[in-house]
Write a protein that holds these residues in place. Structure first.
Motif, PDB file in Angstrom:
ATOM      1  N   SER A 134       0.854  -1.189   0.000  1.00  0.00           N
ATOM      2  CA  SER A 134       0.000   0.000   0.000  1.00  0.00           C
ATOM      3  C   SER A 134       0.888   1.236   0.000  1.00  0.00           C
ATOM      4  O   SER A 134       1.604   1.507   0.966  1.00  0.00           O
ATOM      5  CB  SER A 134      -0.910   0.001   1.233  1.00  0.00           C
ATOM      6  N   GLY A 135       0.855   1.958  -1.103  1.00  0.00           N
ATOM      7  CA  GLY A 135       1.676   3.154  -1.244  1.00  0.00           C
ATOM      8  C   GLY A 135       1.696   3.605  -2.690  1.00  0.00           C
ATOM      9  O   GLY A 135       0.848   3.208  -3.508  1.00  0.00           O
ATOM     10  N   LEU A 136       2.664   4.442  -3.045  1.00  0.00           N
ATOM     11  CA  LEU A 136       2.750   4.996  -4.387  1.00  0.00           C
ATOM     12  C   LEU A 136       3.476   4.059  -5.340  1.00  0.00           C
ATOM     13  O   LEU A 136       4.520   3.484  -5.002  1.00  0.00           O
ATOM     14  CB  LEU A 136       3.475   6.341  -4.363  1.00  0.00           C
ATOM     15  N   PHE A 137       2.932   3.937  -6.562  1.00  0.00           N
ATOM     16  CA  PHE A 137       3.587   3.246  -7.663  1.00  0.00           C
ATOM     17  C   PHE A 137       3.996   4.324  -8.667  1.00  0.00           C
ATOM     18  O   PHE A 137       3.127   5.023  -9.210  1.00  0.00           O
ATOM     19  CB  PHE A 137       2.634   2.261  -8.333  1.00  0.00           C
ATOM     20  N   LEU A 138       5.305   4.470  -8.915  1.00  0.00           N
ATOM     21  CA  LEU A 138       5.805   5.509  -9.808  1.00  0.00           C
ATOM     22  C   LEU A 138       6.489   4.880 -11.013  1.00  0.00           C
ATOM     23  O   LEU A 138       7.101   3.814 -10.903  1.00  0.00           O
ATOM     24  CB  LEU A 138       6.808   6.411  -9.081  1.00  0.00           C
ATOM     25  N   SER A 139       6.413   5.577 -12.156  1.00  0.00           N
ATOM     26  CA  SER A 139       7.211   5.153 -13.305  1.00  0.00           C
ATOM     27  C   SER A 139       8.678   5.453 -13.017  1.00  0.00           C
ATOM     28  O   SER A 139       9.004   6.326 -12.202  1.00  0.00           O
ATOM     29  CB  SER A 139       6.755   5.879 -14.569  1.00  0.00           C
ATOM     30  N   LYS A 140       9.553   4.746 -13.702  1.00  0.00           N
ATOM     31  CA  LYS A 140      10.982   4.936 -13.418  1.00  0.00           C
ATOM     32  C   LYS A 140      11.458   6.337 -13.788  1.00  0.00           C
ATOM     33  O   LYS A 140      12.341   6.893 -13.120  1.00  0.00           O
ATOM     34  CB  LYS A 140      11.812   3.877 -14.141  1.00  0.00           C
ATOM     35  N   THR A 141      10.855   6.935 -14.831  1.00  0.00           N
ATOM     36  CA  THR A 141      11.223   8.307 -15.192  1.00  0.00           C
ATOM     37  C   THR A 141      10.769   9.291 -14.123  1.00  0.00           C
ATOM     38  O   THR A 141      11.513  10.194 -13.736  1.00  0.00           O
ATOM     39  CB  THR A 141      10.610   8.692 -16.547  1.00  0.00           C
ATOM     40  N   THR A 142       9.543   9.116 -13.616  1.00  0.00           N
ATOM     41  CA  THR A 142       9.045   9.996 -12.557  1.00  0.00           C
ATOM     42  C   THR A 142       9.893   9.862 -11.298  1.00  0.00           C
ATOM     43  O   THR A 142      10.256  10.867 -10.667  1.00  0.00           O
ATOM     44  CB  THR A 142       7.575   9.661 -12.242  1.00  0.00           C
ATOM     45  N   ALA A 143      10.231   8.619 -10.945  1.00  0.00           N
ATOM     46  CA  ALA A 143      11.063   8.405  -9.750  1.00  0.00           C
ATOM     47  C   ALA A 143      12.431   9.056  -9.917  1.00  0.00           C
ATOM     48  O   ALA A 143      12.981   9.635  -8.962  1.00  0.00           O
ATOM     49  CB  ALA A 143      11.206   6.914  -9.480  1.00  0.00           C
ATOM     50  N   ARG A 144      12.975   8.996 -11.114  1.00  0.00           N
ATOM     51  CA  ARG A 144      14.288   9.604 -11.363  1.00  0.00           C
ATOM     52  C   ARG A 144      14.219  11.116 -11.244  1.00  0.00           C
ATOM     53  O   ARG A 144      15.087  11.743 -10.622  1.00  0.00           O
ATOM     54  CB  ARG A 144      14.782   9.203 -12.753  1.00  0.00           C
ATOM     55  N   LEU A 145      13.180  11.730 -11.805  1.00  0.00           N
ATOM     56  CA  LEU A 145      13.061  13.188 -11.755  1.00  0.00           C
ATOM     57  C   LEU A 145      12.697  13.681 -10.348  1.00  0.00           C
ATOM     58  O   LEU A 145      13.087  14.777  -9.956  1.00  0.00           O
ATOM     59  CB  LEU A 145      12.012  13.654 -12.773  1.00  0.00           C
ATOM     60  N   TRP A 146      11.943  12.875  -9.614  1.00  0.00           N
ATOM     61  CA  TRP A 146      11.631  13.245  -8.236  1.00  0.00           C
ATOM     62  C   TRP A 146      12.793  12.958  -7.286  1.00  0.00           C
ATOM     63  O   TRP A 146      12.782  13.383  -6.142  1.00  0.00           O
ATOM     64  CB  TRP A 146      10.399  12.477  -7.753  1.00  0.00           C
TER      65      TRP A 146
END
Length: 824
Positions: A134-146
């Motif tokens: 239970s939590g956030l699922f991010l794309s790898k590009t979004t995770a990299r930019l964040w």
């Protein structure tokens, strides 16, 4: 034995054979690369669109914007439903260390709540983390930019309340969950993140609501029966929902067919140039071997055997050229595909599709050269034994045919009546038929200009004697110049007037989307906001329709006719006898792309599966619009409830007071109305978003045109070398009587200059003609436009190619050995 003869003749002129092979190879390579680029892009877009649906067969939406999550439970009870997935969206704002200075628009994120995270109805490939957490699922590009990793807490603000949510998984980038690829692009395209619906409800005020339910039907069941069962059950539950077929239609946000046509035109041009090069080679070979063929006929060889020998030579040339071209084309295809993906800023991986491109390129690479050699082969079999043995010199001067001249003029006139793709083909063919006349006219003018320069006068006489060959090569250069001028004009016009064209049909200064839907109170609050002049609602209904190629899906927008008059959303392209009215019951205006896909005519009816059932609408006009790339329909807003069953509006148009900065107003709206608004786009952002592709597209076409011009250079080199080889004894005699090496250089370069001047002048005229045709046609919303400095650059490039191509034959002619002196 005949194969040995053909192979021996192939090796007899190694440089000529090499240049011909090179021409065929580059032509096949360019065609293979273009077809591969089109099929790969098509496959990529179709695949990503299909992925967006996963295994969904049916989709349930609300006519009021949202519905109770009890609908999901009722759907699961219907016989024939294998699985169902509920989705709901919630806007939020992210707070990241070091990104405090980023605007509110750039920090907006769309949270997508799923009833099940492991459902195949919204497929996403988890590459890291726990898919059941239970939590956030991010794309790898979004995770990299964040700049976050698994386990990190992301600070979110939802409905004014702050929450820290852990990152529990990362998934591969996908177009249907496409987020920004940079913080700058985040100002227009908001971030996306997935999380369980239960988790989202704990953080927001939206509880027990869904926006969409996706349904997978049991394989053994008929989709139509399950759809009817769902609709009946929803009526029994008094739910304001409707069920539609899940259609993966990539055309809704991608208008690529015009790009495909231009690419195919360039690829086909390359192959046509290679065929013309082969034609010249075969024709010259036959001319040089007239006595050989005559002797063979005198010794008993039949015309069919002579034709077989020549055809085998053509097969060797085309086969080897196609083989090398295929290998080169695979490398060029990958390079071209990278250029296409970079032009549209798509960072996703792709798989090169070579199957269709290979068999089409190989087939045409062998078949078209054979067709191009038909006339020379027939000539070889009809050589007169007596004329050849008497050594009568073949006259290569072009004999003008009144029929050919009239045919060229008729084709040019025809191109003015039917402003479609066929009109462009007619114009090019008409110019090809007339270019021998233009060649001889330019040749005589050049004779008057250089009548006191002996070397140039001799060059022009030889060009006149071989006018048939030279005019054909000038036609190749003409095509390259015309296409370069035409395509540069189209691309530069669209880029230069992009802001004007987008603004003309944007419908205001800003477009806004609501979190759920707009109420009259919401509209009142926005109208009273300082800096906003007016606001209107736009209702939207997704519809499914049947084209000749299968099911299609697009949106129909319900707009206020009065708003459209002052702030147009489209411009009329083609209408019935009278101007259509948006509020006319049972009518619809189609965007040009939707009209093209539909394939009907203005005045006919199109059947649409609307949220309120299947209905027929009379198409009263075709419009140019920027909404959904023209893949859209327009009706009056007051008709949406009765005819389409849509009662809510989640999209709006905003106009601002004079001197009000749209970017500042966007930030103010996110700050004050962020709870209600999901997305805001300004007209300036839309212009910048569309403009970002032009540098890549321009570079792409410049590269392909450079290949075409390079092939033209190969053809000129090949032609002049053949001309020099035929007259090598003449050059030796000239050198023996004192003619200087540089004078001979001038003679050969002068022959090339005739080709260059003719190709540049006639190509420029043809290019201007084609630009005029597209300005008169409905294919593009374009006026007659040309950048004269760019035209000059194109002409100089044509002259440069001709000059460089003339240098190799010139050096070969000027460096001939003097004949030996015999002592009596």
């Amino acid at each position: 034995m005949f194969w040995k003869i053909s192979w021996h003749n192939f090796k007899r002129k190694p440089l000529r054979s090499f240049l011909t092979l090179l021409g065929i190879a580059v032509g096949v390579a360019s065609l293979l690369a273009v077809i591969s680029g089109i099929t790969t892009t098509n496959h990529f877009v179709d695949q990503q669109t299909q992925k967006s649906l996963g295994k969904s067969d049916l989709i349930i939406r609300s006519t009021d914007g949202t519905f109770s999550d009890q609908v999901l439970n009722e759907v699961k009870k219907v016989s024939g439903v294998q699985q169902a997935l509920g989705l709901v969206q919630q806007s939020a704002r992210i707070h990241l260390p070091g990104k405090e200075k980023a605007g509110l628009a750039a920090r907006s994120v769309q949270l997508i709540g799923l009833s099940r995270m492991d459902s195949s109805l919204l497929p996403f490939k988890v590459i890291k983390g726990n898919p059941n957490a239970s939590g956030l699922f991010l794309s790898k590009t979004t995770a990299r930019l964040w700049e976050v990793k698994l386990g990190d807490l992301v600070h979110l603000e939802i409905d004014g309340k702050e929450h820290d949510v852990p990152v529990v998984a990362m998934f591969e980038d996908a177009m249907f969950l496409d987020g920004p690829n940079s913080w700058k692009s985040a100002e227009r395209n908001h971030w996306r993140a997935l999380l369980p619906k239960d988790t989202l409800e704990k953080m927001s005020e939206q509880k027990g609501e869904l926006e969409v339910v996706r349904v997978q039907v049991v394989a053994s069941e008929k989709r139509q029966r399950v759809q009817q069962a769902l609709e009946e059950r929803m009526k029994q539950q008094n739910e304001s929902v409707y069920t539609e077929v899940a259609v993966a239609d990539p055309r809704q946000n991608n208008r690529l067919y015009e790009l495909y046509l231009l690419l195919l035109g360039l690829g086909g041009t390359g192959l046509i140039i290679s065929c013309m090069i082969l034609f010249q080679t075969v024709y010259t070979n036959i001319t040089e071997r007239e006595r050989e063929f005559a002797a063979m006929k005198a010794l008993g060889s039949t015309p069919e055997q002579i034709q077989g020998i020549v055809l085998r030579e053509v097969l060797i040339l085309s086969g080897m050229g196609t083989l090398f071209g295929t290998l080169l084309g695979i490398l060029l295809a990958d390079l071209l595909q990278k250029g296409i993906m970079n032009a549209f800023h798509i960072p996703l991986d792709y798989q090169l599709q070579l199957g269709t491109a290979l068999w089409i390129s190989v087939t045409l690479g062998i078949l078209l050269p054979l067709l191009a050699s038909v006339l020379p082969v027939r000539r070889a079999s009809r050589i007169s034994v007596t004329d050849a043995l008497r050594n009568r010199r073949t006259d290569l001067r072009h004999r003008f045919s009144k029929r050919r001249i009239w045919m060229g003029l008729i084709l040019l006139v025809i191109s003015l009546f039917d402003f479609t793709l066929s009109s462009f083909v007619s114009a090019i063919l008409g110019a090809y038929f007339l270019i021998p006349v233009a060649f001889c006219m330019i040749l005589h003018l050049m004779c008057l200009c250089f009548k006191h320069r002996v070397e140039y006068e001799m060059a022009l006489r030889n060009a006149l004697r071989q006018s048939q060959r030279f005019s054909n090569m000038a036609a190749i250069l003409m095509l390259g110049i015309a296409l370069s001028l035409f395509m540069s004009s189209v691309i530069n016009y669209q880029e230069k007037y992009l802001e004007r064209d987008v603004t003309a049909v944007f419908g205001g200064h800003m477009q806004i989307w609501a979190e759920r839907f707009f109420t009259e109170e919401d509209m009142k609050v926005l109208r009273e906001k300082k800096g906003i002049k007016n606001v209107t609602q736009v209702k939207e209904a997704p519809v499914v329709w049947q084209s000749k190629k299968g099911l299609r899906q697009m949106s129909v927008l319900g707009v206020d006719p009065k708003w459209h008059q002052s702030h147009p959303l489209f411009t009329l392209q083609r209408v019935e006898r009278k101007t259509p009215h948006l509020n006319a019951k049972g009518t619809i205006l189609l965007g040009d792309y939707a009209f093209y896909e539909w394939g009907g005519k203005v005045g006919e009816k199109i059947r649409l599966q609307t949220p309120s059932g299947e209905k027929a609408f009379k198409v009263t006009g075709v419009v140019n619009t920027g909404f959904d790339s023209g893949y859209v329909g327009f009706v009056g807003r007051d008709r949406m409830k009765e005819e389409f069953g849509i009662t809510y509006a989640s999209r709006g148009m905003v106009t601002l007071e004079r001197n009000q900065d749209p970017k500042a107003m966007k930030e103010a709206l996110y700050r004050d109305e962020g709870k209600q608004l999901m997305q805001i786009n300004t007209v300036n952002e839309e212009v910048d978003w569309q403009r970002r592709a032009y540098p890549g597209i321009s570079l792409l076409f410049a590269g392909l045109l450079a290949v075409a011009m390079g092939m033209t250079g190969i053809g000129i080199v090949n032609l002049l070398i053949m001309s020099v080889t035929e007259r090598i004894q003449d050059y030796e005699s000239m050198r023996a009587i004192g003619v200087g090496r540089f004078q001979i250089y001038g003679m050969v370069i002068g022959e090339g200059a005739v080709i260059g001047v003719t190709g540049i002048l006639v190509g420029s005229a043809l290019g201007l003609w084609l630009i005029g045709l597209i300005a008169l046609s409905d294919m593009e919303n374009m006026e007659f436009f040309i950048l004269w400095p760019q035209w000059l650059i194109i002409c100089l490039c044509g002259a440069f190619v001709t000059l460089v191509a003339s240098l190799i034959p010139a050096f070969r002619a000027g460096n001939v050995s003097l004949p030996p002196t015999r002592l009596e």
